[in-house]
Write a protein that holds these residues in place. Structure first.
Motif, short mmCIF file in Angstrom:
data_model
loop_
_atom_site.label_atom_id
_atom_site.label_comp_id
_atom_site.label_asym_id
_atom_site.label_seq_id
_atom_site.Cartn_x
_atom_site.Cartn_y
_atom_site.Cartn_z
N LYS A 32 37.42 38.74 37.30
CA LYS A 32 36.96 39.68 36.25
C LYS A 32 37.39 41.11 36.57
N SER A 33 37.33 41.47 37.86
CA SER A 33 37.64 42.86 38.24
C SER A 33 39.14 43.11 38.37
N THR A 34 39.90 42.06 38.77
CA THR A 34 41.34 42.28 39.00
C THR A 34 42.20 41.91 37.81
N GLY A 35 41.69 40.99 36.96
CA GLY A 35 42.50 40.56 35.81
C GLY A 35 43.55 39.53 36.19
N GLN A 36 43.56 39.07 37.47
CA GLN A 36 44.54 38.06 37.90
C GLN A 36 44.14 36.68 37.37
N LYS A 37 45.12 35.77 37.43
CA LYS A 37 44.82 34.38 37.09
C LYS A 37 43.96 33.79 38.21
N LEU A 38 43.11 32.81 37.86
CA LEU A 38 42.18 32.25 38.83
C LEU A 38 42.91 31.67 40.04
#
Length: 566
Positions: A32-38
């Motif tokens: 949620k905080s980084t916006g990266q893929k899981l």
């Protein structure tokens, strides 16, 4: 499996026991905080590896895994989705058949990605698994060509039918035109594609009706694009602007330099512009600053060559020369040598034209002809800087040669390059430049002659038995069963059968007997005979035969080296 029953990646990894509930919750919070893929979050935090994810998806759900580097993707297939969708979801189309689009996906459980691809392409989607790094490389490779060609089309639309070569309209270009979006996109795309293809040079060549854009990859030229001639003036103007050259000058050769960052690598681009009959030919040398310093065990030395190389560098004074034609990797060998002896208690100063790469702890000087800072002038100043080791980019004239030899005699270790075909030839070249034979004999420690041969692609390599002609070239008897190797050509090597290059060396360590011969103004043949028969020097030809028999390269490449060594 429909979208309502399809598992999510995190749930699947939890179910098969690769991650814990706490790790999944932590990864979701970080996502949620980084916006990266899981998957990226899970891998970067060390919870799983890329291979863990691929195996879980492959074995639990039966989704096939593909290695994209080895897959021959039709570039037209990529047109079924936009680059934006491909990058956003980590996907790339690899095959289209009977209305079904096979898509390599980083996360084939991502129903939103599958829906987006379905809507955009209008086809059913068959997911397969590939690693995110491979998908991103494929996107860079296949979409960069598209971007370049789209930029050409945009450019032509903007120019319309009024664009005429050599008209006043072109000669009085405004800054807006030079910096317009299509031109910028096209230049950026040409450079990015060259870097990702491992090209050493970009050639932009104007002809009567078209521009030929070629890359030199592994020493061989390859055409990549042929746009119409209309865009040439804007291309050259844009390159002149970013290369710091005179945009108004079209009748004289010009040189410039550009530094760019591509895929987190800093690249140095050296631009040369030459007026030709149909316009200005542009050659851009692509230099990856990080690729110059190679550990000596990766350079291709045999055991004997490595020992000779190390012994030469242990000398406290004398001159070591690296020889070979342009593009044979001399600078890389020099940098590796400097890096080998670079210690806190040694003062190393280099003078280069230009400085190819930065080495921590080494004082590096750029030649500047406009201010009178030539190799010779720079060397004189360097000698007053209390150096232990001096590296000279190239000995081009008698004056530089004399200062270098005198520096070697007066207690400095000097490393430099010369343009000669083999190691014994370097000694005679110094004498031809006006250096007295006794000074050459006293100062020279050793000579390294080198070439680069293309390596057989390991992905498509095949064995075969040498024919009669090849046996003769390799020095075997007729009827001998000798295994050789060649590449069939595959997507990894772009169909060439070769990928990457390997150094081939001939190292002549100068002994007391060599010095006696040099004092008597001996011939090249005498020096070569002494080095090979008494001191076991392996020639370039002998070393490349070894590489052929080991499967590193081919007879075709051997012939190129053997011919240039005659």
């Amino acid at each position: 499996m429909n979208r309502h029953t399809r598992k999510r990646l995190g749930d699947l990894l939890l179910e098969v026991g690769l991650i814990t509930k706490e790790q999944l919750d932590k990864a979701l919070e970080l996502q949620k905080s980084t916006g990266q893929k899981l998957g990226e979050v899970l891998i970067s935090n060390g919870f799983v590896t890329q291979q863990n994810i691929i195996q879980a998806l492959e074995f639990q759900l039966g989704i096939p895994h593909v290695v994209l580097e080895r897959y021959d993707i039709d570039p037209l297939t990529c047109l079924f989705i936009s680059e934006n969708i491909a990058r956003r979801h980590g996907v790339i189309p690899i095959r289209q058949e009977n209305g079904i689009l096979t898509v390599a996906m980083y996360d084939p459980l991502n129903v939103y990605a599958i829906d987006d691809v379905k809507i955009y392409s209008g086809m059913d989607v068959q997911p397969v698994i590939a690693s995110l790094s491979e998908i991103n490389k494929a996107i860079d490779k296949y979409y960069s060509t598209q971007k370049a060609m789209k930029a050409v089309e945009e450019f032509k639309k903007e120019k319309g039918s009024t664009f005429r070569i050599n008209s006043e309209e072109v000669n009085e270009q405004s800054n807006d035109e030079i910096n317009n979006a299509p031109t910028v996109k096209l230049i950026n795309s040409i450079i990015e594609q060259a870097v990702r293809s491992r090209a050493s040079d970009i050639h932009i060549e104007p002809f009567e009706k078209y521009i030929k854009i070629r890359y030199r990859i592994d020493g061989q030229m390859r055409e990549v694009m042929r746009p119409e001639i209309d865009i040439m003036n804007s291309l050259s103007s844009r390159i002149k602007v970013i290369g710091g050259m005179n945009i108004a000058e079209k009748r004289l050769p010009q040189d410039g330099r550009i530094t760019v960052q591509i895929d987190e690598k800093e690249m140095d681009l050296r631009v040369s512009i030459l007026p030709t009959v149909f316009g200005e030919k542009i050659v851009i040398r692509v230099v990856d600053k990080s690729s110059f310093i190679i550990p000596k065990d990766k350079m291709g030395f045999g055991e004997d060559e490595r020992t000779r190389f190390e012994k030469m560098l242990m000398n406290p004074h004398g001159i070591i020369l690296v020889t070979g034609p342009t593009g044979s990797g001399k600078s890389t060998t020099l940098y590796s040598a400097v890096n080998e002896i670079n210690k806190p208690d040694i003062n190393i100063i280099t003078i280069e034209d230009p400085v190819e790469a930065l080495i921590e702890g080494v004082n590096q000087v750029n030649v500047n002809h406009k201010t009178g800072l030539t190799f010779a002038a720079g060397l004189r100043s360097i000698l007053r800087q209390d150096p232990n080791v001096i590296m000279i980019g190239e000995i081009r004239d008698g004056e530089t040669a004399e200062i270098a030899v005198r520096a070697a005699i007066t207690g400095h270790l000097v490393l430099s390059t010369l343009h000669t075909n083999d190691a014994p030839g370097a000694v005679l070249r110094l004498i031809d430049m006006g250096i007295e034979p006794f000074m050459v004999a006293t100062s020279i420690v050793g000579v390294i002659a080198q070439r680069l041969v293309r390596r057989v692609c390991t992905n498509c390599v095949r064995e075969y038995y040498a024919n009669e002609e090849e046996l003769e070239l390799l020095g075997f008897k007729h009827g001998d069963k000798i295994k050789l190797y060649e590449g069939r050509g595959c997507p990894v090597c772009n169909g060439t059968g070769y990928k990457g290059r390997q150094g081939v060396y001939e190292i002549m360590a100068v002994t007391k007997k060599h010095r006696e011969l040099i004092n008597r103004r001996c011939t090249e043949d005498e020096l070569r005979e002494l080095s090979t028969k008494e001191y076991g020097m392996k020639t370039l030809g002998e070393n490349v035969v070894r590489f052929v028999l080991e499967g590193v390269t081919t007879v075709e490449e051997m012939m190129r080296i053997a011919y240039s060594n005659d």
